[in-house]
Write a protein that holds these residues in place. Structure first.
Motif, PDB file in Angstrom:
ATOM      1  N   ALA A 173      51.583 -15.826  60.964  1.00  0.00           N
ATOM      2  CA  ALA A 173      51.334 -16.545  59.714  1.00  0.00           C
ATOM      3  C   ALA A 173      49.989 -16.191  59.103  1.00  0.00           C
ATOM      4  CB  ALA A 173      51.410 -18.055  59.956  1.00  0.00           C
ATOM      5  N   MET A 174      49.043 -15.734  59.915  1.00  0.00           N
ATOM      6  CA  MET A 174      47.694 -15.472  59.399  1.00  0.00           C
ATOM      7  C   MET A 174      46.985 -14.456  60.272  1.00  0.00           C
ATOM      8  SD  MET A 174      45.495 -16.546  57.001  1.00  0.00           S
ATOM      9  CE  MET A 174      43.838 -15.950  56.660  1.00  0.00           C
ATOM     10  N   ASN A 175      46.235 -13.577  59.636  1.00  0.00           N
ATOM     11  CA  ASN A 175      45.263 -12.728  60.314  1.00  0.00           C
ATOM     12  C   ASN A 175      43.892 -13.335  60.036  1.00  0.00           C
ATOM     13  OD1 ASN A 175      43.128 -10.745  60.459  1.00  0.00           O
ATOM     14  ND2 ASN A 175      44.633  -9.127  60.561  1.00  0.00           N
ATOM     15  N   ASP A 176      43.273 -13.927  61.050  1.00  0.00           N
ATOM     16  CA  ASP A 176      41.982 -14.605  60.868  1.00  0.00           C
ATOM     17  C   ASP A 176      40.859 -13.866  61.583  1.00  0.00           C
ATOM     18  OD1 ASP A 176      42.982 -15.122  63.380  1.00  0.00           O
ATOM     19  OD2 ASP A 176      42.349 -17.212  63.435  1.00  0.00           O
ATOM     20  N   TRP A 177      40.960 -12.551  61.617  1.00  0.00           N
ATOM     21  CA  TRP A 177      40.016 -11.728  62.378  1.00  0.00           C
ATOM     22  C   TRP A 177      38.586 -11.880  61.855  1.00  0.00           C
ATOM     23  CZ3 TRP A 177      39.818  -5.661  62.219  1.00  0.00           C
ATOM     24  CH2 TRP A 177      39.041  -5.201  63.283  1.00  0.00           C
ATOM     25  N   ARG A 178      38.411 -11.903  60.539  1.00  0.00           N
ATOM     26  CA  ARG A 178      37.056 -11.958  59.982  1.00  0.00           C
ATOM     27  C   ARG A 178      36.421 -13.332  60.152  1.00  0.00           C
ATOM     28  NH1 ARG A 178      35.603 -13.743  55.017  1.00  0.00           N
ATOM     29  NH2 ARG A 178      37.659 -13.402  54.085  1.00  0.00           N
ATOM     30  N   SER A 179      37.135 -14.363  59.755  1.00  0.00           N
ATOM     31  CA  SER A 179      36.515 -15.686  59.698  1.00  0.00           C
ATOM     32  C   SER A 179      36.317 -16.304  61.079  1.00  0.00           C
ATOM     33  CB  SER A 179      37.362 -16.622  58.832  1.00  0.00           C
ATOM     34  OG  SER A 179      38.674 -16.707  59.339  1.00  0.00           O
ATOM     35  N   VAL A 180      37.170 -15.975  62.030  1.00  0.00           N
ATOM     36  CA  VAL A 180      37.076 -16.604  63.351  1.00  0.00           C
ATOM     37  C   VAL A 180      36.413 -15.688  64.375  1.00  0.00           C
ATOM     38  CG1 VAL A 180      38.404 -17.636  65.244  1.00  0.00           C
ATOM     39  CG2 VAL A 180      39.098 -18.031  62.874  1.00  0.00           C
ATOM     40  N   TYR A 181      36.647 -14.379  64.276  1.00  0.00           N
ATOM     41  CA  TYR A 181      36.179 -13.472  65.329  1.00  0.00           C
ATOM     42  C   TYR A 181      35.196 -12.412  64.831  1.00  0.00           C
ATOM     43  CZ  TYR A 181      40.226 -15.626  67.489  1.00  0.00           C
ATOM     44  OH  TYR A 181      41.128 -16.539  67.964  1.00  0.00           O
ATOM     45  N   GLY A 182      34.718 -12.543  63.584  1.00  0.00           N
ATOM     46  CA  GLY A 182      33.720 -11.604  63.082  1.00  0.00           C
ATOM     47  C   GLY A 182      34.261 -10.223  62.810  1.00  0.00           C
ATOM     48  N   GLY A 183      35.561 -10.111  62.501  1.00  0.00           N
ATOM     49  CA  GLY A 183      36.173  -8.810  62.285  1.00  0.00           C
ATOM     50  C   GLY A 183      36.078  -8.332  60.852  1.00  0.00           C
ATOM     51  N   VAL A 184      36.940  -7.381  60.505  1.00  0.00           N
ATOM     52  CA  VAL A 184      36.858  -6.714  59.212  1.00  0.00           C
ATOM     53  C   VAL A 184      37.437  -7.567  58.094  1.00  0.00           C
ATOM     54  CG1 VAL A 184      37.585  -4.680  57.904  1.00  0.00           C
ATOM     55  CG2 VAL A 184      36.942  -4.447  60.302  1.00  0.00           C
TER      56      VAL A 184
END
Length: 599
Positions: A173-184
């Motif tokens: 449902a969501m890619n939360d790589w940036r906001s939660v894990y500091g990703g791109v």
């Protein structure tokens, strides 16, 4: 083959997904997701318009979207503006495990940290997912979609090029790589896939031979692992894949993966530096490019999905005739209009964002570079025999050409001999000699090519006659496999983390002060000094000071040599030319005398 048999194949080899502790989203049912979404049209003037509110959309209507609104691109929206703030607040009040991050800024040098700053600043002018959407999506997913005990994959079976291809598509449902894990990036909706490649034996049984797993935008040979590769973890017939936290990219080994870039204009320098460090400083670094401080945490220490896991699979068969797969070409989440596409939602499994058919869907062998790989050793032997037949034909053709060119050469030589006896035909004889020389070169080249062909043919004949195993080692196809730079259990110093966080702002501030306070060449020298000083501190903090000193020494030596040559040329160019000439003369004299004495 019947759908039931396809389903049995999918169930027999379905992968095990190992998530990182703290993951918020798992492969889910698209029907439940679509019910939570609203449908929007992208307007030609740049705006958007809602045409189906959340709660009223179904997969059947989604499949008819192109027919119902012809000429418009569509996109879904999972998080609704009316509930965004409330859902985000509810998420922030929840207690959830926080993964111990390995220090993404500490993993790279100053250059990588500057790239990080530029990437963050670019979000101000690119289209980006608004703040709070990831948190609201987590609440919405947990409350309305997640069962807590199951996960869904969409299975597709394709028979192509001697392989039976089992595609397992996973929807998040969501890619939360940036906001939660500091990703791109962040984006609503996320499609990922794992593909198992089988061959059918003569007795009708199936044998797995390759596994491919999507990982960001990578493709080609490095995406696949052979079934007998020791680095491919398996639970019986089920490959184990490690999923990146938030990004949901796939890795073959557990650990923390640093995203790296390899700029074309620096590729030669980087290649030379890698060779040098591999020879003289083998433990200095495992990174292959310029590290950018975005980390995929694929540790596998969280929820296990699949056989033997906390969540079991719910399989759903899809193919080119599945209405929602074929009929809906729009985006499966919010359209941020990010021109980098990083924050735009993806399209479905069959389509790219521009509505064209996804190549990995249409050509699953190309996706992992399998078109060139015969399915079985027997197929390899048959391919080699066919190549031998081609070689025989090419050698026979070369023999005919050699005879033809040799006959032509002899005719020209005979004619030139006669012409050279007559003073009036000297010019004509000279032309013939030029043609003879050209034809001799051509004939020599053809002989060389024939020699290589015959030599190659003998090698292939010997391999077939001796019954050689025509299968390379399991990892022979890998060129730049994506490997973890850290295990997730390592400990770094507090000083390194503080320095990594503060160094880039301090460097930019120091350079700004230098440019404001100083002028001319003094400012340039001071700026160089500041950069060198920061680089030294960075190397010291990252325990690579020896590498820094050696690199600095080589750079200083190279600059010194270049500077000395330029200075000498400016003072007296004759001396600059005579010195290397003298060295060359002495070297030649030494070599000639040595050869003379050896006779």
């Amino acid at each position: 083959m019947s759908a039931k048999t396809d389903l049995e194949l999918l169930r027999a080899y379905e992968p095990v997904l190992m998530f990182t502790r703290g993951e918020l989203f798992f492969p889910t049912d698209v029907e439940a997701y679509v019910r939570c979404c609203s449908l929007w049209l992208d307007l030609p003037e740049g705006g958007e318009r809602e045409v189906v509110p959340a709660g009223e959309l179904t997969l059947d209507r989604l499949a008819r979207a192109d027919a119902e609104w012809p000429g418009y691109r569509q996109h879904l929206r999972f998080v609704q503006e009316s509930s965004l703030r409330a859902e985000a607040r509810r998420f922030r009040r929840r207690e959830r495990p926080v993964i111990p991050k390995s220090g993404r800024l500490a993993a790279v040098g100053v250059l990588g940290r500057i790239v990080d700053v530029l990437m963050r600043l670019s979000l101000l002018i690119r289209g980006a997912v608004p703040g709070g959407v990831a948190a609201a999506a987590a609440t919405r997913y947990r409350d309305r979609i997640d069962t807590g005990t199951t996960a869904t994959y969409y299975g597709r079976v394709v028979r192509e090029g001697g392989y039976v291809v089992l595609q397992y598509w996973f929807f998040y449902a969501m890619n939360d790589w940036r906001s939660v894990y500091g990703g791109v990036n962040d984006h609503e909706a996320d499609w990922e896939k794992v593909t198992v490649y089988l061959v059918e034996e003569e007795n009708g049984e199936y044998r797995p031979v390759w596994v491919g797993a999507s990982s960001h935008e990578y493709l080609g040979d490095d995406l696949r692992r052979r079934w007998d590769d020791p680095e491919l973890h398996r639970d019986g017939n089920h490959p184990i894949i490690y999923v990146g936290a938030g990004s949901h990219s796939h890795q073959m080994l557990p650990g923390d993966y640093l995203i790296q870039v390899d700029p074309a204009f620096l590729r030669g320098v980087l290649r030379a530096w890698r060779r040098f460090t591999a020879r003289f400083l083998p433990s200095s670094s495992r990174l292959r490019g310029i590290g950018v401080p975005f980390v995929d945490y694929a540790r596998g220490d969280g929820v296990r999905v699949g056989p033997g896991g906390e969540r079991t699979w719910t399989p759903v068969l899809i193919d080119d005739t599945t209405p929602w797969v074929r009929g809906y070409r729009g985006l499966w989440g919010r359209n941020t209009r990010d021109w980098f596409d990083g924050e735009r939602a993806p399209s479905g499994p069959r389509y790219e964002r521009d509505g064209t058919v996804r190549r990995s869907w249409a050509d699953p062998l190309w996706w992992v570079g399998l078109h060139k790989v015969p399915p079985t050793p027997e197929d390899t032997r048959a391919s080699l025999q066919a190549h031998l037949d081609d070689l025989d034909a090419r050698i026979a053709e070369a023999d005919a050409k050699i005879e033809e060119e040799r006959a032509a050469l002899r005719r020209l030589a005979a004619a030139e001999m006669v012409l050279s006896r007559h003073a009036s035909a000297k010019a004509r004889a000279k032309e013939y000699r030029a043609r003879i020389a050209e034809l001799e070169r051509s004939l020599a080249a053809r002989y060389r090519e024939r020699t290589h062909l015959v030599d190659e043919r003998e090698m292939h004949r010997a391999a077939l006659a001796n019954g050689d195993v025509l299968e390379p080692p399991p990892q022979a196809h890998l060129r730049s496999p994506h490997l973890p730079y850290a295990s997730g259990r390592q400990h770094t110093t507090r000083f390194l983390h503080v320095w990594a966080a503060m160094s880039t702002p301090l460097l930019l501030t120091a350079l700004g002060v230098v440019m404001v306070v100083l002028r001319g060449s003094l400012a340039l020298l001071a700026a160089v000094g500041v950069v060198v000083l920061f680089a030294a501190f960075d190397a010291l903090a990252r325990r690579r000071f020896l590498t820094f000193l050696i690199g600095s020494a080589f750079l200083a030596l190279a600059l010194g040599v270049v500077g000395a040559v330029i200075a000498a040329f400016l003072i007296n160019w004759r001396i600059t030319v005579l010195v290397p000439m003298t060295l060359a003369v002495v070297s030649l004299l030494y070599l000639n005398v040595r050869d003379l004495l050896r006779r």
